[in-house]
Design a protein around this motif. Structure first.
Motif, mmCIF file in Angstrom:
data_model
loop_
_atom_site.group_PDB
_atom_site.id
_atom_site.type_symbol
_atom_site.label_atom_id
_atom_site.label_comp_id
_atom_site.label_asym_id
_atom_site.label_seq_id
_atom_site.Cartn_x
_atom_site.Cartn_y
_atom_site.Cartn_z
ATOM 1 N N HIS A 127 0.475 -0.675 -0.320
ATOM 2 C CA HIS A 127 -0.183 0.195 0.209
ATOM 3 C C HIS A 127 0.864 1.382 -0.172
ATOM 4 O O HIS A 127 0.666 2.618 -0.470
ATOM 5 N N ALA A 128 1.573 1.257 0.634
ATOM 6 C CA ALA A 128 2.446 2.356 0.957
ATOM 7 C C ALA A 128 3.382 2.435 -0.281
ATOM 8 O O ALA A 128 3.403 3.960 -0.869
ATOM 9 N N VAL A 129 3.405 1.291 -0.973
ATOM 10 C CA VAL A 129 4.348 1.629 -2.213
ATOM 11 C C VAL A 129 3.268 2.524 -3.262
ATOM 12 O O VAL A 129 3.866 2.771 -4.547
ATOM 13 N N ARG A 130 2.477 1.943 -3.500
ATOM 14 C CA ARG A 130 1.095 2.141 -4.168
ATOM 15 C C ARG A 130 1.094 3.404 -3.892
ATOM 16 O O ARG A 130 0.913 4.833 -4.880
ATOM 17 N N LEU A 131 1.125 4.393 -2.938
ATOM 18 C CA LEU A 131 0.883 5.361 -2.142
ATOM 19 C C LEU A 131 1.769 6.605 -2.196
ATOM 20 O O LEU A 131 1.321 7.402 -3.024
ATOM 21 N N ALA A 132 2.965 6.254 -2.140
ATOM 22 C CA ALA A 132 4.799 6.870 -2.826
ATOM 23 C C ALA A 132 3.737 7.195 -4.439
ATOM 24 O O ALA A 132 4.101 7.787 -5.295
ATOM 25 N N ARG A 133 3.881 5.547 -5.343
ATOM 26 C CA ARG A 133 3.778 6.044 -7.317
ATOM 27 C C ARG A 133 2.438 7.301 -7.236
ATOM 28 O O ARG A 133 2.572 7.544 -7.769
ATOM 29 N N MET A 134 1.466 6.792 -6.178
ATOM 30 C CA MET A 134 0.484 8.096 -6.953
ATOM 31 C C MET A 134 -0.190 9.440 -6.119
ATOM 32 O O MET A 134 0.481 10.622 -6.939
ATOM 33 N N SER A 135 0.964 9.799 -4.689
ATOM 34 C CA SER A 135 1.486 11.429 -4.648
ATOM 35 C C SER A 135 1.742 11.759 -3.629
ATOM 36 O O SER A 135 2.811 12.692 -3.574
ATOM 37 N N GLY A 136 3.222 10.549 -3.967
ATOM 38 C CA GLY A 136 4.850 10.763 -3.198
ATOM 39 C C GLY A 136 5.959 11.295 -4.619
ATOM 40 O O GLY A 136 5.887 11.913 -5.388
ATOM 41 N N ARG B 268 9.700 11.127 -5.488
ATOM 42 C CA ARG B 268 10.672 9.651 -5.861
ATOM 43 C C ARG B 268 11.144 9.381 -5.034
ATOM 44 O O ARG B 268 11.157 8.321 -5.176
ATOM 45 N N LYS B 269 11.894 9.979 -3.722
ATOM 46 C CA LYS B 269 12.386 9.004 -2.596
ATOM 47 C C LYS B 269 11.353 9.007 -1.670
ATOM 48 O O LYS B 269 12.213 7.740 -1.227
ATOM 49 N N GLN C 165 21.119 9.770 -8.565
ATOM 50 C CA GLN C 165 20.116 10.334 -8.073
ATOM 51 C C GLN C 165 21.336 11.245 -6.751
ATOM 52 O O GLN C 165 21.053 11.877 -5.711
ATOM 53 N N LYS C 166 21.932 10.507 -6.807
ATOM 54 C CA LYS C 166 23.213 11.038 -5.244
ATOM 55 C C LYS C 166 22.367 11.021 -4.185
ATOM 56 O O LYS C 166 22.788 12.315 -3.386
ATOM 57 N N TRP C 167 21.703 10.133 -3.702
ATOM 58 C CA TRP C 167 20.490 10.357 -2.299
ATOM 59 C C TRP C 167 20.968 8.978 -1.397
ATOM 60 O O TRP C 167 21.257 7.996 -1.420
#
Length: 177
Positions: free
Chosen positions: A59-68, A70-71, A107-109
């Motif tokens: 769910h967290a991956v989906r949430l990040a894809r939709m509204s988060g 890239r980090k 990305q040098k993160w």
């Protein structure tokens, strides 16, 4: 996180104050923010509740894809892979962590890269690839040093390196005995 009391020298997994982890889980269960989702993944993971951890990680991956950002997505994917690791899906976890490492380095993160290297090192360690684990932990150490991590964090990473070296030595010795 303040729940960690140390790391198991054989498995390299966190030793936690289970009571405090349960209390924190009760406190944040139901929260839907991205940071709370990642925290719930970690809490369930260290408690060994891997089905719940995997469901929330997905769910967290989906949430990040939709509204988060890239980090955010990268962080969620690292956590998702770490749950797959503990479920015994070493190849899947290693592949996902490798792509996370590539993106973090591109990305040098450094912080996310160090986290991904640490998790991939643990996957490799559990899969018996002690040389690969040692290499990942050394890269994690370098990144953490670059970021100015505290001595406790650096010392823990050194412990991981030593564990991989010890296992690698025992495996090499066993081949010639």
């Amino acid at each position: 996180m303040g729940f960690i009391q140390g790391y198991d020298k054989e498995t390299l997994q966190e030793i936690v104050d289970r009571s405090a982890v349960y209390d924190r889980l009760v406190e944040i269960t139901g929260q839907r923010s991205f940071p709370s989702q990642l925290e719930q993944v970690w809490l369930y993971k260290v408690l060994g509740e891997l089905d719940d951890a995997l469901q929330i990680a997905a769910h967290a991956v989906r949430l990040a894809r939709m509204s988060g950002t890239r980090k955010d997505l990268l962080h969620a994917r690292v956590m998702h892979a770490s749950v797959n690791h503990l479920r015994g899906a070493y190849s899947r976890a290693e592949a996902e962590l490798t792509t996370c490492i590539e993106e973090a380095e591109g990305q040098k993160w450094g912080r996310i890269g160090a986290l991904a290297y640490s998790h991939r090192g643990k996957v490799r360690y559990d899969a018996g690839d002690y040389e690969g684990a040692r290499s990942d932990f050394k890269r994690e150490l370098f990144l953490r040093q670059e970021m100015g991590a505290d001595d406790e964090t650096l010392e823990q990473t050194l412990t991981f390196i030593e564990a991989a070296e010890s296992k690698r030595g025992a495996t090499t010795t066993g081949l010639f005995a």
